[in-house]
Design an enzyme around this catalytic site. Sequence first.
Site, mmCIF file in Angstrom:
data_model
loop_
_atom_site.group_PDB
_atom_site.id
_atom_site.type_symbol
_atom_site.label_atom_id
_atom_site.label_comp_id
_atom_site.label_asym_id
_atom_site.label_seq_id
_atom_site.Cartn_x
_atom_site.Cartn_y
_atom_site.Cartn_z
ATOM 1 C CD GLU A 157 -1.831 -2.400 1.051
ATOM 2 O OE1 GLU A 157 -0.725 -2.743 1.522
ATOM 3 O OE2 GLU A 157 -2.658 -3.224 0.621
ATOM 4 C CG HIS A 215 -11.955 -7.032 5.496
ATOM 5 N ND1 HIS A 215 -11.181 -7.712 6.394
ATOM 6 C CD2 HIS A 215 -11.368 -7.253 4.283
ATOM 7 C CE1 HIS A 215 -10.193 -8.341 5.761
ATOM 8 N NE2 HIS A 215 -10.280 -8.066 4.482
HETATM 9 C C1 LIG Z 1 -2.046 -4.849 3.657
HETATM 10 C C2 LIG Z 1 -3.029 -5.696 2.940
HETATM 11 N N1 LIG Z 1 -3.285 -5.479 1.641
HETATM 12 C C3 LIG Z 1 -4.188 -6.240 0.996
HETATM 13 C C4 LIG Z 1 -4.857 -7.238 1.623
HETATM 14 C C5 LIG Z 1 -5.902 -8.077 0.878
HETATM 15 N N2 LIG Z 1 -5.443 -9.467 0.760
HETATM 16 C C6 LIG Z 1 -5.813 -10.421 1.642
HETATM 17 S S1 LIG Z 1 -5.037 -11.887 1.401
HETATM 18 C C7 LIG Z 1 -4.238 -11.260 0.027
HETATM 19 C C8 LIG Z 1 -3.264 -12.125 -0.714
HETATM 20 C C9 LIG Z 1 -2.223 -12.676 0.185
HETATM 21 O O1 LIG Z 1 -1.277 -13.376 -0.542
HETATM 22 P P1 LIG Z 1 -0.197 -14.282 0.184
HETATM 23 O O2 LIG Z 1 0.568 -13.495 1.173
HETATM 24 O O3 LIG Z 1 0.586 -14.978 -0.863
HETATM 25 O O4 LIG Z 1 -1.062 -15.312 1.035
HETATM 26 P P2 LIG Z 1 -2.061 -16.424 0.494
HETATM 27 O O5 LIG Z 1 -3.428 -15.829 0.584
HETATM 28 O O6 LIG Z 1 -1.673 -16.768 -0.887
HETATM 29 O O7 LIG Z 1 -1.864 -17.542 1.440
HETATM 30 C C10 LIG Z 1 -4.567 -9.930 -0.192
HETATM 31 C C11 LIG Z 1 -4.038 -9.088 -1.278
HETATM 32 C C12 LIG Z 1 -4.582 -7.418 2.983
HETATM 33 N N3 LIG Z 1 -5.207 -8.349 3.714
HETATM 34 N N4 LIG Z 1 -3.668 -6.654 3.612
#
Ligand SMILES: Cc1ncc(C[n+]2csc(CCOP(=O)(O)OP(=O)(O)O)c2C)c(N)n1
Lengths: 341, 341, 323, 323
Positions: free
Chosen positions: C59, C126
């Site tokens: 962000e 959220h």
């Molecule tokens: C700071 C932030 N930005 C965006 C999100 C929205 N979001 C939730 S899970 C996710 C993807 C996470 O990817 P990863 O770290 O690879 O974990 P995975 O879900 O693949 O296990 C996103 C973009 C968030 N929770 N926090």
Amino acid sequence: MSIAPTCPSQSQRGSDESAAEAGLARRCLYYMSLMRETEDRIERKLYRQGKILGGVYVGRGQEAIPVGSALHALPADVLLPSHRDMAVFFIRGIPLGRIFAQYMGRMGGLTNGRDGNMHMGDMSAGIGIVSIISALAATVPVAAGVALALQYRGTNAVAFSYFGDGSTSRGDWHEGVNMATVLKLPVVYLCNNNQYAYSTPLSGQMACANVADRGPAYGMPAEIVDGNDVLAVYEATARAVAHARSGLGPYLLECKTFRMTGHSAHDAAEYVPAALFEQWAKRDPIVRLEQKMIDHGWDDRAGLDALHAQVRQEVDAAVAWADERPYPDPATLLGGVYDGE
Amino acid sequence: MSIAPTCPSQSQRGSDESAAEAGLARRCLYYMSLMRETEDRIERKLYRQGKILGGVYVGRGQEAIPVGSALHALPADVLLPSHRDMAVFFIRGIPLGRIFAQYMGRMGGLTNGRDGNMHMGDMSAGIGIVSIISALAATVPVAAGVALALQYRGTNAVAFSYFGDGSTSRGDWHEGVNMATVLKLPVVYLCNNNQYAYSTPLSGQMACANVADRGPAYGMPAEIVDGNDVLAVYEATARAVAHARSGLGPYLLECKTFRMTGHSAHDAAEYVPAALFEQWAKRDPIVRLEQKMIDHGWDDRAGLDALHAQVRQEVDAAVAWADERPYPDPATLLGGVYDGE
Amino acid sequence: MPTTYLEAIREGLWEEMERDPDVFLIGEDIGVYGGAFKVTAGFIEHFGARRVVDTPISESGIVGAAIGAGLMGLRPVAEMQFADFISCGFDQIVNFAAKCRYRWNAAVPMVVRAPSGGGIHGGPFHSQNPEMWFVKTPGLKVICPATAYDAKGLIKSAVRDNDPVIFFEHKALYRRIKEDLPAEEFTVPIGKARVARQGRDLSIITYGAMVWVALEAAETLAAEGIEVEVIDLRTLLPLDRDTVCESVKKTAKVLLLHEDTRTAGMAGELAITITETVFEHLDAPIVRVTAPDTPVPFSPPLEEAFLPNAAKVIEKARWLHRY
Amino acid sequence: MPTTYLEAIREGLWEEMERDPDVFLIGEDIGVYGGAFKVTAGFIEHFGARRVVDTPISESGIVGAAIGAGLMGLRPVAEMQFADFISCGFDQIVNFAAKCRYRWNAAVPMVVRAPSGGGIHGGPFHSQNPEMWFVKTPGLKVICPATAYDAKGLIKSAVRDNDPVIFFEHKALYRRIKEDLPAEEFTVPIGKARVARQGRDLSIITYGAMVWVALEAAETLAAEGIEVEVIDLRTLLPLDRDTVCESVKKTAKVLLLHEDTRTAGMAGELAITITETVFEHLDAPIVRVTAPDTPVPFSPPLEEAFLPNAAKVIEKARWLHRY
Ligand SMILES: Cc1ncc(C[n+]2csc(CCOP(=O)(O)OP(=O)(O)O)c2C)c(N)n1
Ligand SMILES: Cc1ncc(C[n+]2csc(CCOP(=O)(O)OP(=O)(O)O)c2C)c(N)n1
Ligand SMILES: [Mg+2]
Ligand SMILES: [Mg+2]
């Protein structure tokens, strides 16, 4: 009467190259000397006279880094200097008097007194300098955005993103570099590793040995260069800029140097072992360049002294000009928070 | 009638080891099966029935990672699971019914309805699970603080810090890992590299090939392990934990795996090439472990079926229990923002 | 065909991107996926990856990159996947973007879109309404549209604005609010409140999703003979103090309403504005209906108790009317 | 020997570290260097590097680490080198620290010390007053001491508190404010305002460095026969609404004063608190004296024009008195 050869002879090429090198060296020396003299005046005179208030940070001993790098910037390139890269402003043509006015909080400074010291920028065409904010490494994501815009517009211009060793600890540094590498943006990263961040030595900032060791974490080429050798910085920057300009993505140059002062004008740097200052004093980038110029016969002592004298004159004139600028009228406090005010 | 030998013979040692391995495999299978069944119930039943509202994220296909790692946690260790590490809760002894109650927003859930899904924790002695917040990687600096406290108290306990591939893009990840490596804190980093972050493939998160390539940027050992082989994860975690526990600082394990679902229950993951799902389905960690158990004669099909049946029964009972829990009384809305309210 | 609030934002963005080649989008999962709420679905297919930039999860990086692009004269529209994550890019917004113009006269045209608000069972991370952090920061503009018309008209104005704008989109309105929009192009000016309902007995001053709560309450109250004026602020910064004060002059009684938590919410700035400007017109205490000072709870009965609703507004309005 | 405000904080920290082995310090340059303002000078020599932890430049990392240590039952005191940098650790504070207890009943005892405020020619990034972002966040406590006594008593209470506390130390007071402190141990309770001066004609409600401005103005006004009551809030969250309202009941006229910029400052929450609670006691508009809505400018004449001072307070107070 002879027709000038279209292709210079071997020896002519040699002497042309040598003249070019001599010219480059002289430009480098000029800017380094101007930076040294300007900052000495700021830190050792105007600050102590109380004509400059607040925080004052200088790049004494590190002049080779902004000079050797920024000389590669083309007019469309954009630079995001750190608080120790004063020469970037000179090279981009900011009049010296305006810099002193900036430090002294006067009208005519780049922010007309609204901000101080290195917190200045100018996005005019051909200048393209983004002002730092205090939060370290905050310009690193901004550099990604600048580079994105340069790419968006279809230019082959690049962004020069400057920062210190300690700034690489910040989340913004990571996010900015990561984004630029993922998006293959044209950014040249210039780290001045002066081995301290305020009172904290490198080992208190990172568990790796070099900032360049961080390149592979971003799939980014990274190179270490002697940051006290301006011509070495110049050469290395040429490689870095060529890489970024040709669309291959970011390139990191770690310039090893040393902060030959305290963190700021009020810091005596008692935490730095005296031996380190002594050792690094021997590697002063100005002295080293002068020696090289003399050794190569590019100039002699008298010529160099004349250059320094000219620099001092310029600085004198600029200080005098700045000192005649008025303080901002308190009536100007309010406008300009938003467009059209 | 014989006296038990003080030193086991070669073959006995072999069979003891084999028994231990069989026992370990069975524990792993149990927890993986429990995680699979629990999450299937959550995502494919309760969510679709409208009994669970809001975001639902599961770790289908990734069960080997929390299981193979968390089994190494000693009572004084502290775990900071990501949103795909459900099994951590089972291994630390949280009753299954409480987890369902948590997802269903009921009393008896770990947050009594104040928060949902994996946003739960319990700092009781012997449990030591820190609740995630949504902001990805926010637990990474917190893990450094947990580890600092463990070190401060002179224990040799370690913090288990879990995150996904995409989370390594965040500034918090960098700041947390950097601090832990500089301060040599006892943290084991467990990255589930499931190759996607929401809709973004790995190449959209990082320009390096592996998360483990980031280790050297922090002077930290980093290892890649097959994240769909629970025993491989178990073995690698043993190395990582031994390193951290003995005071050598953090250790990064990158567990390669694949997210066998959409990002969350409402995401059909159409952006994932079907071939990838097919390919990775063949590497299902539960199926692979079962095969190994049968191959080594640690168990037979009937035994495994019985285990799964037992798991299903546990889940049935837990869901039934949770579904009888009341919703929180709106009168409980206000208390507990501060101590003593 | 009525247009939803979500579709209105989408249309506004689309039109601005068609109009001005310097407008581009940047954020997480906004390209192929079309964004967590599908606001930008179809954009990458039409405008290409150059103008719809998917980023890593960063962000601060996203906001910083938007600032850099804005400084270069482009018009970036950055998406936060949820408004709750804007705190991860906080320093870039409040210290970099907000202060460039004042400090060194550098324009940072930039929009940060932030889906905010509760009522969707999103829980503490959220569902937040983080507008006040930005209302507190000189140099920013803060927009909270309530209607599809305003959502479209204001996102277009935001894109054209030469200063950094934080644009809060209320998630509970995305698909719930629909209206017929004009076929011809329109914008809505930033900094102008709207009288959402005329009334003489008391003023409810509010914004975002709570406008609908106020209007619902006003209906009920009208049946009781209490004529409520509803002011929809639309923009929180700059604040349209004139429209607020005009309404108070007319009704003499004020109920301030926000979904945001109580302490240091928008009600405070409105109250001081009113007392310092039209104190003599006040016939009763200024009162407020807000969420309580807690995180946004997840479980439906708790969330329902947390959110302001028409019943709570009606109760306070009756009290105020009797006063 | 009078003790400075800075020395008072130092003493408070020192005593708490002596008293409780679980108290430790974490921050940038706080060890060998003793902190940018030397608040922790000598601590590492006495308490050792285990309890005075120098970190890399990572505000989010520092706050996060403090949270982790707090969750483990330690009592971390984190230093931001300047309050301005707290926005770099913002998410950890407002989303992690502030919400743990409510969400999962986990205590996060933790103090974040933040040297704030202008008047030292620090310019836009070394002069800010970022208290309202935290007053806006349920789950935090926010302290702004004005006197050496309160600085010492409140830092000690903050360290002992079981919730996350943001402790703003006004830089302009560090070495300017001195007083004799009791030899015996004392603490000052969090959440209690202080009547800094008794008066019957009007109330100035303020905090931090502005308490001294209010007192200076009160002196001048007293000579004119205007008896000003000065309320020093000391804690902004939780807010001591009772003391505020009692004063208003007594004086019927209110001037709200803060060094923070105008819009959405503390004046707002005070105004709504007053109008919703003791409206009938008000005899005049509630007015405010604040910094204007700009970044803090660097150049001395601009900074002077920016900061509230006694002259500005006196002018408004006279107007209010005449009203
Ligand atoms: C700071 C932030 N930005 C965006 C999100 C929205 N979001 C939730 S899970 C996710 C993807 C996470 O990817 P990863 O770290 O690879 O974990 P995975 O879900 O693949 O296990 C996103 C973009 C968030 N929770 N926090
Ligand atoms: C986010 C943030 N934290 C702390 C500071 C205070 N600070 C100013 S300069 C500095 C040290 C910077 O070190 P480095 O990046 O190595 O640059 P150098 O000063 O050595 O050139 C610190 C800690 C700051 N400006 N911003
Ligand atoms: Mg440095
Ligand atoms: Mg992933």
